[in-house]
Design an enzyme around this catalytic site. Structure first.
Site, PDB file in Angstrom:
ATOM      1  CB  CYS A   1      14.084  -1.062  -2.542  1.00 39.48           C
ATOM      2  SG  CYS A   1      14.948  -0.778  -0.794  1.00 39.48           S
TER       3      CYS A   1
ATOM      4  CG  HIS B   1      15.958  -3.254   1.906  1.00 41.43           C
ATOM      5  ND1 HIS B   1      14.951  -3.502   1.201  1.00 41.43           N
ATOM      6  CD2 HIS B   1      16.017  -2.912   3.095  1.00 41.43           C
ATOM      7  CE1 HIS B   1      14.489  -3.057   2.647  1.00 41.43           C
ATOM      8  NE2 HIS B   1      14.673  -2.990   3.382  1.00 41.43           N
TER       9      HIS B   1
END
Length: 226
Positions: A1, A77
């Site tokens: 990510c 994230h």
């Protein structure tokens, strides 16, 4: 990510002086006409990028389940914010396309700052693990350019040389830390535990460690009760 967020920034830098290397340049040219979904699939299947990403991964003997994000939850994230042709865009691998956050004049960070502050405030009561990273120029290259334009014995040259030395030492330490971080110590730990168990020392040491933890936690429990 995080790797995808960094690559998103690098592929959208509008500065001819910045060279992103052959691998990313070829990937950018190859995927130029692709839609976001196809670009994401191409990124996933890029062998060289995957090799570099995996080379920084910590080796683990055990796999642990991560927290499952709820709706609109940004747990673990990363997203990227980039200035592009006078506007600020947010690049999120979980979204179908870039998010336009409006135009800017001289300081594009002023557009991003309130967005970040709002998101941090949203989770501040229950979460403290926020990471804010910036893709910046190489300080060592900047210092080397400074040295090229000054005399070897003036105060500016001495200062630049000292900063260069400090930066080089920092890079050397980073290299050592990264090697240690990636090394898998678990086989050594498991072998030590096995030896302690065979010698009958593991259980007493475990109980002693639990007693120490309980002793440390006792004052906290007393203060919370009072």
């Amino acid at each position: 990510c995080a790797t995808q967020a960094i690559i998103s920034v690098l592929l959208n830098i509008q500065n001819p002086e910045i060279q992103i290397g052959d691998t990313l340049t070829q990937f950018k040219e190859f995927t130029a006409a692709f839609d976001p979904a196809l670009k994401g699939m191409s990124l996933t299947n890029a062998d060289r990028l995957r090799e570099v990403h995996n080379s920084f991964a910590r080796q683990n003997m055990f796999e642990f389940d991560s927290k499952i994000p709820e709706k609109d939850d940004d747990v673990y994230h990363f997203v990227a914010f980039v200035p592009f042709k006078g506007r600020v865009y947010e690049l999120d691998g979980l979204k179908p396309g870039p998010i336009d956050h409006g135009s800017y004049t001289d300081d594009w960070i002023s557009v991003v700052r309130p967005i970040l502050q709002t998101r941090i405030a949203k989770h501040a009561a229950t979460e403290i693990t926020f990471n804010l990273m910036a893709v910046v120029g190489d300080k060592l290259l900047d210092l080397q350019k400074q040295l090229e334009g000054v005399a070897g014995d003036d105060a500016a040259a001495v200062g630049s040389k000292e900063k260069t030395r400090t930066e080089e030492e920092k890079r050397a330490n980073y290299k050592i830390e990264n090697i240690r971080r990636k090394h898998n110590y678990l086989p050594l730990i498991m072998e030590m535990l096995k030896i302690l168990s065979e010698k009958g020392m593991l259980l007493p040491l475990t109980l002693k460690a639990k007693e120490k933890i309980a002793a440390k936690e006792a004052p906290k429990k007393e203060s919370s009760m009072s």
